[in-house]
Write a protein that holds these residues in place. Structure first.
Motif, PDB file in Angstrom:
ATOM      1  N   GLU A   1      29.589  19.019  25.491  1.00 38.10           N
ATOM      2  CA  GLU A   1      29.796  20.027  24.539  1.00 38.10           C
ATOM      3  C   GLU A   1      30.182  21.147  25.076  1.00 38.10           C
ATOM      4  N   ILE A   2      31.250  21.777  24.324  1.00 40.23           N
ATOM      5  CA  ILE A   2      31.384  23.220  24.333  1.00 40.23           C
ATOM      6  C   ILE A   2      30.893  23.919  23.169  1.00 40.23           C
ATOM      7  N   VAL A   3      29.707  24.621  23.551  1.00 36.37           N
ATOM      8  CA  VAL A   3      29.010  25.122  22.420  1.00 36.37           C
ATOM      9  C   VAL A   3      29.753  25.851  21.409  1.00 36.37           C
ATOM     10  N   GLY A   4      29.576  25.279  20.044  1.00 34.62           N
ATOM     11  CA  GLY A   4      30.389  25.963  19.005  1.00 34.62           C
ATOM     12  C   GLY A   4      31.815  25.559  18.732  1.00 34.62           C
ATOM     13  N   TYR A   5      32.145  24.684  19.625  1.00 33.18           N
ATOM     14  CA  TYR A   5      33.649  24.355  19.269  1.00 33.18           C
ATOM     15  C   TYR A   5      33.691  22.570  19.294  1.00 33.18           C
ATOM     16  N   LYS A   6      33.023  22.015  20.100  1.00 34.50           N
ATOM     17  CA  LYS A   6      33.353  20.348  20.357  1.00 34.50           C
ATOM     18  C   LYS A   6      32.246  19.836  20.829  1.00 34.50           C
ATOM     19  N   SER A   7      32.102  18.615  20.821  1.00 33.82           N
ATOM     20  CA  SER A   7      31.348  17.716  21.469  1.00 33.82           C
ATOM     21  C   SER A   7      31.794  16.322  21.848  1.00 33.82           C
ATOM     22  N   TRP A   8      31.454  15.908  22.610  1.00 31.63           N
ATOM     23  CA  TRP A   8      31.901  14.578  23.431  1.00 31.63           C
ATOM     24  C   TRP A   8      30.701  13.475  23.830  1.00 31.63           C
TER      25      TRP A   8
ATOM     26  N   ARG B   1      26.377  20.991  28.943  1.00 35.07           N
ATOM     27  CA  ARG B   1      27.016  22.064  28.031  1.00 35.07           C
ATOM     28  C   ARG B   1      27.716  23.033  28.257  1.00 35.07           C
ATOM     29  N   LEU B   2      29.146  23.324  27.836  1.00 35.02           N
ATOM     30  CA  LEU B   2      29.629  24.600  28.279  1.00 35.02           C
ATOM     31  C   LEU B   2      29.510  25.893  27.319  1.00 35.02           C
ATOM     32  N   TYR B   3      29.039  26.801  27.769  1.00 33.49           N
ATOM     33  CA  TYR B   3      29.012  27.936  26.977  1.00 33.49           C
ATOM     34  C   TYR B   3      30.104  28.953  27.225  1.00 33.49           C
ATOM     35  N   LEU B   4      30.890  29.312  26.160  1.00 38.14           N
ATOM     36  CA  LEU B   4      32.187  30.233  26.452  1.00 38.14           C
ATOM     37  C   LEU B   4      31.773  31.753  26.586  1.00 38.14           C
TER      38      LEU B   4
END
Length: 256
Positions: free
Chosen positions: A231-238, A111-114
């Motif tokens: 996932e980009i937390v709060g934006y998109k999941s794959w 998961r990526l956190y911006l």
């Protein structure tokens, strides 16, 4: 069998190494040592040469020594951390072999956190080298929430996606792979360069919204290979896609 960590200074065994901050204009190469070899050393060496920081004599000394030192590491897989630069006005280098622990994110995704911390966009050409001054990356890492399988996504000062805190990024849009434009800042990773000889990808500017339109997103570096992004937390999941698995298999078959 050598017990890890194991250290070398100027090619000779050492009990401990100086701090990163003791190096001036320090360059860092983090590599995978696999079965006593460094599969991507030629690309790491090219990046060291590109930095123009090291003298040819020091680079040649490292080149002569590093394969022999790697052959003494009897672990099937380890992290080789090479540093080079100036200490008290003299050029020097050291090498640490560190344990390579199992990373569940390689199988299950990350998961990526911006991050709020951003990289400054340079007006001059970005050489894409990895420097020992990691202050901005450390500041961004401090923002990460507690939890497993989380990496930081870092932008530049204009809001362009650049990289994660540890890896380069590749995004698949339909049949096309793209990676963020690193002409202004960021690390031009060795695994990304290796992959360019096996798949076609294009560099493009992208913001977070554009990245979220990708069909698949993966991270890559020279230690872990390819890591799927879920996932980009709060934006998109794959879901983990078939092309991510194909890239992982390519690396296993060709490198380790």
């Amino acid at each position: 069998m050598l017990k890890l960590p194991h250290f070398y200074f100027q090619g000779r065994p050492a009990t401990q190494l100086i701090a990163d901050s003791d190096y001036a204009n320090g360059i860092l190469e983090t590599m995978r040592c696999h079965n006593g070899g460094l599969p991507l050393w030629p690309l790491h060496r090219s990046r060291l040469e590109r930095s123009s920081t090291l003298s040819e004599s020091l680079l040649s000394e490292i080149d002569r020594s590093i394969k022999k030192l790697a052959s003494k590491c009897s672990q099937n897989a380890a992290i080789a951390r090479l540093r080079a630069g100036f200490v008290n006005g003299e050029q020097c280098w050291d090498l640490a072999f560190l344990p390579l622990l199992k990373a569940p994110e390689v199988e299950f995704g990350v998961r990526l956190y911006l991050c709020r911390t951003k990289l400054p966009a340079s007006e001059s050409k970005n050489l894409g080298c990895k420097f020992l001054d990691r202050s901005r990356y450390n500041a961004a890492r401090a923002e990460l929430p507690d939890g497993e399988r989380v990496d930081g996504l870092i932008l530049d000062s204009s809001g362009r996606v650049i990289e994660s805190l540890r890896c380069n990024l590749l995004a698949r849009f339909g049949s096309t792979w793209a990676t963020p434009d690193l002409s202004r800042c960021g690390v031009r990773g060795v695994m990304l360069e290796w992959l360019s000889g096996h798949i076609q990808w294009q560099a493009r500017e992208m913001n977070i919204q554009a990245l979220c339109e990708a069909d698949e997103v993966v991270l890559c570096n020279s230690v872990r290979g390819v890591i799927p992004v879920v996932e980009i937390v709060g934006y998109k999941s794959w879901s983990i896609g078939p092309d991510a698995r194909r890239l992982q298999q390519l690396i296993v078959e060709a490198l380790w």
